[in-house]
Design a protein around this motif. Structure first.
Motif, mmCIF file in Angstrom:
data_model
loop_
_atom_site.group_PDB
_atom_site.id
_atom_site.type_symbol
_atom_site.label_atom_id
_atom_site.label_comp_id
_atom_site.label_asym_id
_atom_site.label_seq_id
_atom_site.Cartn_x
_atom_site.Cartn_y
_atom_site.Cartn_z
ATOM 1 N N ALA A 204 -10.428 1.311 -3.792
ATOM 2 C CA ALA A 204 -9.416 2.300 -3.622
ATOM 3 C C ALA A 204 -9.530 3.440 -4.488
ATOM 4 O O ALA A 204 -9.456 4.730 -4.142
ATOM 5 N N LEU A 205 -9.722 3.159 -5.726
ATOM 6 C CA LEU A 205 -9.669 4.369 -6.703
ATOM 7 C C LEU A 205 -11.039 5.014 -6.773
ATOM 8 O O LEU A 205 -10.986 6.320 -6.899
ATOM 9 N N TYR B 3 -3.382 2.694 -2.828
ATOM 10 C CA TYR B 3 -2.807 4.127 -2.708
ATOM 11 C C TYR B 3 -3.833 4.777 -1.820
ATOM 12 O O TYR B 3 -5.007 4.972 -1.965
ATOM 13 N N LEU B 4 -3.170 4.860 -0.723
ATOM 14 C CA LEU B 4 -3.901 5.846 0.368
ATOM 15 C C LEU B 4 -3.286 7.262 0.866
ATOM 16 O O LEU B 4 -2.137 7.475 1.044
ATOM 17 N N PRO B 5 -3.997 8.324 0.888
ATOM 18 C CA PRO B 5 -3.517 9.582 1.219
ATOM 19 C C PRO B 5 -3.408 9.615 2.713
ATOM 20 O O PRO B 5 -4.250 9.113 3.327
ATOM 21 N N SER C 105 2.749 4.273 -8.988
ATOM 22 C CA SER C 105 2.227 3.159 -8.090
ATOM 23 C C SER C 105 1.631 1.908 -8.634
ATOM 24 O O SER C 105 2.138 0.779 -8.387
ATOM 25 N N ILE C 106 0.571 2.265 -9.642
ATOM 26 C CA ILE C 106 -0.035 0.994 -10.170
ATOM 27 C C ILE C 106 0.830 0.230 -11.167
ATOM 28 O O ILE C 106 0.917 -0.927 -10.903
ATOM 29 N N VAL D 187 0.823 -1.151 -0.083
ATOM 30 C CA VAL D 187 -0.097 0.096 0.049
ATOM 31 C C VAL D 187 0.832 1.277 0.121
ATOM 32 O O VAL D 187 1.956 1.274 0.827
ATOM 33 N N MET D 188 0.777 2.288 -0.913
ATOM 34 C CA MET D 188 1.424 3.426 -0.717
ATOM 35 C C MET D 188 0.528 4.170 -0.091
ATOM 36 O O MET D 188 -0.472 4.337 -0.229
ATOM 37 N N LEU D 189 1.599 5.213 0.505
ATOM 38 C CA LEU D 189 0.787 6.044 1.498
ATOM 39 C C LEU D 189 1.416 7.266 1.238
ATOM 40 O O LEU D 189 2.844 7.435 1.247
#
Length: 173
Positions: A133-134, A105-107, A97-98, A82-84
């Motif tokens: 998520a998207l 992907y999470l802000p 990231s994809i 998971v990208m943060l």
């Protein structure tokens, strides 16, 4: 707060150059599941962890710790990532990231919903996790960049979204 059966007894690595962000992640996870959490604030420490352990999940900051380089290492090892991000909250960073194999992907502003987000990443297949998520990220991107933020990379987004609708949601056991 209910405990998370999905996250129970998982080994998770969280990497961020800001210790307070790691503290929030640790707090969020400790309130809902009995997880083992490794944390790193540098690329070198994270890289050492990635080659030394088998993680159920990896959470990576993009900026400050060479997150995309760590994503490649973790993805090649077969770990869901998971990208943060706060500073790299851009359409380009999302696309990269994809392309590099992240599962989501999470802000950072959404850290309060970290546990259900991570549960989705672990229980849903790739397409379903990304679709969910998207959907959440798109709302934030629309506010920040306008509703046509995908326009410059339209072909990529059209192809990616086709992949997301190919399979029905499937729970991974």
């Amino acid at each position: 707060m209910p405990t998370s059966e999905i996250l129970q007894d998982k080994l998770i690595l969280a990497v961020d150059d800001e210790q307070d962000v790691l503290d929030i992640i640790e707090e969020e996870l400790s309130e809902s599941a009995n997880v083992t959490l490794h944390t790193a604030t540098t690329f070198e420490k994270a890289q050492q962890y990635l080659v030394s352990y088998t993680y159920d999940l990896v959470i990576l900051d993009i900026m400050g710790v060479r997150g995309f380089d760590l994503l490649q290492i973790a993805h090649n090892a077969g770990f869901p990532v998971v990208m943060l991000t706060a500073h790299a909250f851009t359409p380009e960073a999302l696309k990269k990231s994809i392309e590099l194999g992240a599962r989501a992907y999470l802000p950072k502003e959404k850290l309060g919903s970290l546990v259900p987000f991570l549960e989705d990443v672990l229980k849903l297949n790739y397409q379903s996790a990304w679709k969910k998520a998207l959907d959440q990220v798109a709302v934030l991107f629309n506010k920040k960049f306008g509703s046509d933020w995908r326009k410059s990379q339209e072909e990529f987004w059209n192809e990616f979204e086709k992949k997301l609708t190919l399979e029905d949601a499937a729970i991974i056991k």
